[in-house]
Design a protein around this motif. Sequence first.
Motif, PDB file in Angstrom:
ATOM      1  N   GLU A  69     -11.502  10.239 -13.524  1.00 44.56           N
ATOM      2  CA  GLU A  69      -9.832  10.279 -13.523  1.00 44.56           C
ATOM      3  C   GLU A  69      -9.388   8.942 -14.086  1.00 44.56           C
ATOM      4  O   GLU A  69     -10.024   7.805 -13.701  1.00 44.56           O
ATOM      5  CB  GLU A  69      -9.133  10.399 -11.833  1.00 44.56           C
ATOM      6  N   MET A  70      -8.582   8.955 -14.844  1.00 39.17           N
ATOM      7  CA  MET A  70      -8.001   7.624 -15.336  1.00 39.17           C
ATOM      8  C   MET A  70      -6.922   7.115 -14.610  1.00 39.17           C
ATOM      9  O   MET A  70      -6.062   8.229 -14.523  1.00 39.17           O
ATOM     10  CB  MET A  70      -7.681   7.770 -16.984  1.00 39.17           C
ATOM     11  N   ARG A  71      -6.681   6.025 -14.185  1.00 39.91           N
ATOM     12  CA  ARG A  71      -5.698   5.507 -13.268  1.00 39.91           C
ATOM     13  C   ARG A  71      -4.978   4.426 -13.957  1.00 39.91           C
ATOM     14  O   ARG A  71      -5.367   3.530 -14.875  1.00 39.91           O
ATOM     15  CB  ARG A  71      -6.399   5.323 -12.158  1.00 39.91           C
ATOM     16  N   LEU A  72      -3.712   4.406 -13.395  1.00 41.22           N
ATOM     17  CA  LEU A  72      -2.813   3.156 -13.983  1.00 41.22           C
ATOM     18  C   LEU A  72      -2.153   2.305 -12.763  1.00 41.22           C
ATOM     19  O   LEU A  72      -1.853   2.914 -11.478  1.00 41.22           O
ATOM     20  CB  LEU A  72      -1.488   3.922 -14.416  1.00 41.22           C
ATOM     21  N   ARG A  73      -2.183   1.054 -12.874  1.00 42.63           N
ATOM     22  CA  ARG A  73      -1.575   0.109 -12.048  1.00 42.63           C
ATOM     23  C   ARG A  73      -0.770  -0.743 -13.027  1.00 42.63           C
ATOM     24  O   ARG A  73      -1.019  -1.232 -13.943  1.00 42.63           O
ATOM     25  CB  ARG A  73      -2.541  -0.528 -11.102  1.00 42.63           C
ATOM     26  N   VAL A  74       0.390  -1.307 -12.366  1.00 39.79           N
ATOM     27  CA  VAL A  74       1.255  -2.132 -13.062  1.00 39.79           C
ATOM     28  C   VAL A  74       1.059  -3.405 -12.003  1.00 39.79           C
ATOM     29  O   VAL A  74       1.181  -3.639 -10.733  1.00 39.79           O
ATOM     30  CB  VAL A  74       2.601  -1.881 -13.208  1.00 39.79           C
ATOM     31  N   ASN A  75       1.320  -4.583 -12.631  1.00 43.54           N
ATOM     32  CA  ASN A  75       1.695  -6.078 -12.036  1.00 43.54           C
ATOM     33  C   ASN A  75       0.519  -6.294 -10.776  1.00 43.54           C
ATOM     34  O   ASN A  75       0.864  -6.785  -9.767  1.00 43.54           O
ATOM     35  CB  ASN A  75       3.076  -6.079 -11.449  1.00 43.54           C
ATOM     36  N   SER A  76      -0.589  -5.677 -11.066  1.00 42.59           N
ATOM     37  CA  SER A  76      -1.787  -5.786  -9.828  1.00 42.59           C
ATOM     38  C   SER A  76      -1.648  -5.236  -8.723  1.00 42.59           C
ATOM     39  O   SER A  76      -2.078  -5.807  -7.403  1.00 42.59           O
ATOM     40  CB  SER A  76      -2.175  -7.179 -10.131  1.00 42.59           C
ATOM     41  N   ASP A  77      -0.369  -4.371  -8.600  1.00 37.23           N
ATOM     42  CA  ASP A  77      -0.059  -3.777  -7.295  1.00 37.23           C
ATOM     43  C   ASP A  77      -1.059  -2.706  -6.782  1.00 37.23           C
ATOM     44  O   ASP A  77      -1.282  -1.626  -7.591  1.00 37.23           O
ATOM     45  CB  ASP A  77       1.456  -3.169  -7.361  1.00 37.23           C
ATOM     46  N   THR A  78      -1.691  -3.003  -5.743  1.00 37.30           N
ATOM     47  CA  THR A  78      -2.607  -1.987  -5.010  1.00 37.30           C
ATOM     48  C   THR A  78      -2.061  -1.257  -3.958  1.00 37.30           C
ATOM     49  O   THR A  78      -2.825  -0.483  -3.360  1.00 37.30           O
ATOM     50  CB  THR A  78      -3.842  -2.687  -4.667  1.00 37.30           C
ATOM     51  N   GLY A  79      -0.891  -1.242  -3.628  1.00 38.77           N
ATOM     52  CA  GLY A  79      -0.262  -0.853  -2.624  1.00 38.77           C
ATOM     53  C   GLY A  79       0.522   0.681  -3.010  1.00 38.77           C
ATOM     54  O   GLY A  79       0.388   1.036  -4.177  1.00 38.77           O
ATOM     55  N   SER A  80       0.553   1.292  -1.886  1.00 36.75           N
ATOM     56  CA  SER A  80       0.894   2.790  -2.117  1.00 36.75           C
ATOM     57  C   SER A  80       2.133   2.939  -2.379  1.00 36.75           C
ATOM     58  O   SER A  80       3.294   3.264  -1.960  1.00 36.75           O
ATOM     59  CB  SER A  80       0.791   3.559  -0.669  1.00 36.75           C
ATOM     60  N   TYR A 130       3.283   4.093  -5.759  1.00 41.87           N
ATOM     61  CA  TYR A 130       3.449   5.051  -7.078  1.00 41.87           C
ATOM     62  C   TYR A 130       3.709   6.155  -6.562  1.00 41.87           C
ATOM     63  O   TYR A 130       2.863   7.069  -6.139  1.00 41.87           O
ATOM     64  CB  TYR A 130       2.054   5.003  -7.626  1.00 41.87           C
ATOM     65  N   SER A 131       4.860   6.912  -6.555  1.00 45.87           N
ATOM     66  CA  SER A 131       5.123   8.335  -6.041  1.00 45.87           C
ATOM     67  C   SER A 131       5.182   9.064  -7.459  1.00 45.87           C
ATOM     68  O   SER A 131       5.887   8.521  -8.427  1.00 45.87           O
ATOM     69  CB  SER A 131       6.470   8.147  -5.395  1.00 45.87           C
ATOM     70  N   SER A 132       5.123  10.449  -7.409  1.00 44.03           N
ATOM     71  CA  SER A 132       4.801  11.086  -8.482  1.00 44.03           C
ATOM     72  C   SER A 132       5.361  12.426  -8.089  1.00 44.03           C
ATOM     73  O   SER A 132       4.855  12.974  -7.174  1.00 44.03           O
ATOM     74  CB  SER A 132       3.668  11.077  -9.331  1.00 44.03           C
ATOM     75  N   VAL A 133       5.743  13.363  -9.200  1.00 44.13           N
ATOM     76  CA  VAL A 133       5.916  14.828  -9.145  1.00 44.13           C
ATOM     77  C   VAL A 133       5.585  15.037 -10.825  1.00 44.13           C
ATOM     78  O   VAL A 133       5.585  14.474 -11.636  1.00 44.13           O
ATOM     79  CB  VAL A 133       7.472  15.086  -9.132  1.00 44.13           C
ATOM     80  N   THR A 158       3.110  16.691  -5.800  1.00 45.87           N
ATOM     81  CA  THR A 158       3.719  15.518  -5.468  1.00 45.87           C
ATOM     82  C   THR A 158       2.747  14.412  -4.910  1.00 45.87           C
ATOM     83  O   THR A 158       1.667  15.100  -4.199  1.00 45.87           O
ATOM     84  CB  THR A 158       5.050  15.474  -4.669  1.00 45.87           C
ATOM     85  N   SER A 159       2.905  13.301  -5.070  1.00 41.83           N
ATOM     86  CA  SER A 159       2.096  12.223  -4.349  1.00 41.83           C
ATOM     87  C   SER A 159       2.537  11.087  -4.071  1.00 41.83           C
ATOM     88  O   SER A 159       3.661  10.683  -4.972  1.00 41.83           O
ATOM     89  CB  SER A 159       0.659  12.171  -5.055  1.00 41.83           C
ATOM     90  N   THR A 160       2.095  10.146  -3.206  1.00 42.54           N
ATOM     91  CA  THR A 160       2.462   8.863  -3.228  1.00 42.54           C
ATOM     92  C   THR A 160       1.328   8.214  -2.821  1.00 42.54           C
ATOM     93  O   THR A 160       0.613   8.129  -1.667  1.00 42.54           O
ATOM     94  CB  THR A 160       3.630   8.554  -2.061  1.00 42.54           C
ATOM     95  N   ILE A 161       0.507   7.415  -3.870  1.00 44.44           N
ATOM     96  CA  ILE A 161      -0.608   6.770  -3.447  1.00 44.44           C
ATOM     97  C   ILE A 161      -0.611   5.344  -4.059  1.00 44.44           C
ATOM     98  O   ILE A 161       0.373   4.905  -4.631  1.00 44.44           O
ATOM     99  CB  ILE A 161      -1.808   7.571  -4.263  1.00 44.44           C
TER     100      ILE A 161
END
Lengths: 167, 169
Positions: free
Chosen positions: B49-60, B62-65, B78-81
């Motif tokens: 799986e290829m993944r994305l983070r912005v500004n080095s934020d490793t907290g949960s 990133y919410s998506s639909v 949906t997810s929030t991870i």
Amino acid sequence: MAMTLVSTVTVGSGGAASIEFTGIAGTGKDLLFLFSGRDNSGGATNDLLLTVNGATTGYADRNLAGNGSTALSLSSNSAGVRAWQGGNGGASTSNTFSNYQAYISNYASSVAKSISVDSVEENNSSTAVQQIVAGSYSGTSAITSIKIQSSGANLVQYSTASLYIIS
Amino acid sequence: MPTPTYDLIASNVLGTSAASITFSSISSSYRDLVLVARMFGSTPDVAREMRLRVNSDTGSNYSSVSMNGDGSSATSATSTISYGQLGTADTTKPILSILQFLDYSATDKHKPILLRANRPEVITGYTTTGADAKAIRWANTAAIDTILLYPSSGNIEAGSSFYLYGIVS
């Protein structure tokens, strides 16, 4: 500067079997292909087929589509990347043309190509198809030509395609 | 002559594998960003799986639909991870991810990220494939100045390409 119009083609009064751009320079990063079309078939819709480099094999696609009442997903290994029922046929609402966009990343590379398609068959009816398509072409040569056609029918006058190089 | 509005900020075509790809110190002078990433994974017939983070934020944060068509079924989830999910790839079946970062430099709103992901070929033993459309919300009002792409394991392999464009306002 990043998005350059290569050319625009508009079908004339005699209609055309397809619209094709050839001699595409390998100087860019990605290609953006835009199409607005209608064909002379007797039905409301037809599949649209996108091919590159004159190839009729080596394609795969999966789509996610909605037709106004149902969401569905199909796959194919056609003679091109297929937009299922993505084109307006002669029986669709008059003067109404489909809208279609294909994005090809790293088109001049020596690896297989990914082709991302968004399309909608516009129709003033209870059924009209909007879809996204994940497509691929296994050929490893740089893309130097790109063609769109409607399955089993000719494109009518005023169908238009534009090709952009993103660099 | 129309004013150019789609500027190439940075690009990277991998000649060798890399653990991750980072775009940093992104100028805040554009309106939106578009990132076109075509990524190969490091193991044949294993979906990474290829993944994305912005500004080095490793907290949960990133919410998506999302909606997905795999060639036989249409689904939504949906997810929030702690990262954005861009899709899976192996050594010969890449994922093409086109990301739009809307209003990325604003400091008065959470950031919407629109994703179109594209992988029509099946990776043996994995059902996740096909055409995806996803809306991700990064729950932070900071301007985005760093974008990180990385795999769930292994490396991003040679032949992968990354183009970051700025949309001029």
